[in-house]
Design an enzyme around this catalytic site. Sequence first.
Site, PDB file in Angstrom:
ATOM      1  N   CYS A 316     123.083  43.894  95.638  1.00 29.61           N
ATOM      2  CA  CYS A 316     123.799  44.368  94.455  1.00 29.61           C
ATOM      3  C   CYS A 316     123.292  43.704  93.186  1.00 29.61           C
ATOM      4  O   CYS A 316     123.225  44.347  92.129  1.00 29.61           O
ATOM      5  CB  CYS A 316     125.298  44.146  94.616  1.00 29.61           C
ATOM      6  SG  CYS A 316     125.783  42.424  94.875  1.00 29.61           S
ATOM      7  N   HIS A 360     130.358  40.670  94.620  1.00 24.81           N
ATOM      8  CA  HIS A 360     129.661  41.861  94.143  1.00 24.81           C
ATOM      9  C   HIS A 360     129.259  41.665  92.693  1.00 24.81           C
ATOM     10  O   HIS A 360     129.838  40.844  91.973  1.00 24.81           O
ATOM     11  CB  HIS A 360     130.583  43.077  94.287  1.00 24.81           C
ATOM     12  CG  HIS A 360     129.903  44.394  94.095  1.00 24.81           C
ATOM     13  ND1 HIS A 360     128.734  44.740  94.724  1.00 24.81           N
ATOM     14  CD2 HIS A 360     130.234  45.468  93.314  1.00 24.81           C
ATOM     15  CE1 HIS A 360     128.384  45.959  94.361  1.00 24.81           C
ATOM     16  NE2 HIS A 360     129.283  46.416  93.504  1.00 24.81           N
ATOM     17  N   ASP A 376     128.899  51.015  88.223  1.00 20.65           N
ATOM     18  CA  ASP A 376     128.462  50.297  89.416  1.00 20.65           C
ATOM     19  C   ASP A 376     127.218  50.988  89.981  1.00 20.65           C
ATOM     20  O   ASP A 376     127.328  51.939  90.760  1.00 20.65           O
ATOM     21  CB  ASP A 376     129.567  50.263  90.468  1.00 20.65           C
ATOM     22  CG  ASP A 376     129.319  49.203  91.531  1.00 20.65           C
ATOM     23  OD1 ASP A 376     128.145  48.805  91.694  1.00 20.65           O
ATOM     24  OD2 ASP A 376     130.280  48.785  92.196  1.00 20.65           O
TER      25      ASP A 376
END
Length: 462
Positions: A316, A360, A376
């Site tokens: 991520c 994250h 995102d």
Amino acid sequence: FFLGFFTMLSNFFFSQSLVTAGAMLVALLGLLTALVNAHMPVGRPPLSQTFRIAGSMALLGAPIMVALFMLFPRMAPLWGMPGDNLTGRSGLSGTMKIGDMAEIALDDRVAIRLKFEGDERSMPPQSALYFRGPVMTGFDGREWQAEPFREDSAWAARVAVPANLQVSGPAVRYEVTLEPQRQPWLMVLEATPDAPQLPNMQAYMTQDLQWMTTRPITEVLRYQAVSYPSFRHGPDASSRQLRVHTELPPGFNPRTLELAAQMRADPALANADAQQLVNAVLQRLRTGGYNYSLDPGVFGEHTADEFWFDRKEGFCEHISSAFVVLMRALDVPSRIVTGYQGGERNPVDGYWTVRNADAHAWAEVWMENRGWVRVDPTGAVSPGRIGAFQRLRAPQGAFANAMGTISPGLVQNLRAVWEAVNNGWNQWVLNYTQARQLDLLKALGFESPSWQDLTTVLGVLI
């Protein structure tokens, strides 16, 4: 013998976990058995008889122990010693070096437990469970920083910009049990306008919507919070302060800068606004053959270039960093937000569990008349990561693989039971504070209970 009891129980100064408590109970019974045996030198009584006497003594002492625990006036913290090492036990940090966050996926320890009020219909969907941590603005080519230290007027003006948080829609009420992370940030759902009520410490919100405490959290902390999944924040109109969020270090990622120039030269994007540019970059992530990977290898000097053109895979932080670099190259103010996303519900006690492996990184992009908007980019590469709880996991050992083969649900069920028991220990033992003691006295009929009342009730009961 009594020096042995004291030395044994001093372990609680360093750990108050349920495992430690169980070990201390076994050790206490063993030492008490030895003490009883030392007073029975004649005839060499069998060890079983000695153990039964020691067990009976422990059971007889248990009611007094419970009374002392419930009513002895306490000062927070109940026990504990400050550690010398205040580095974070969680996966979050004030900096994010490209590649470091992938190591957090190997840490399956619990970071947060939540108990939502109301029924399941009042709970937000799993895809909306974003717990906001440090916000990264400064970038030196390899590492993102939450607050780069600069003395120029532009940075000072940016720090002075208010959060301008506006919430709407239904509120989500919940209780958080935060594991000791040795960091000052307070984990709450986005976005929380009012400060959670904390015992013996203050909380404040930064202009980046991050809630902070006045000192590192070194013990299990429980608090209530109210969040609004629908919100907006940040300035509505462009300003000089936003230029900080378009800066890139010179000499890094030349191919990404060239890609941004090509996108701007495209007639379809020549006059595109921020939302259209975001959509174009997300479409590139969806269709460009990019992969979500726990082990993409070690990136070199030009991290964004390697992701966009060479490796085309990453965790991520690789994806979010490359996305923000490209957006800044397109002259769109953007930044990285770190925290936790998702969680899983324990069917045994109904608590939601968020682990360090759920750490994250996502992005925020500033848009005209909308302020900062969450984007995102990991969801564009791997939609299952956001909301469906499809996490990348480290390879399991031989024993775990064998157990999973014999009974796939056994290990998961055992872990759910253990975590429910451990959570009960945290809720009812470690979090039994002075406020809960006074609440107990109120239930007994005291109108304005005090520690003197606790002492009186304890004395009478004993």
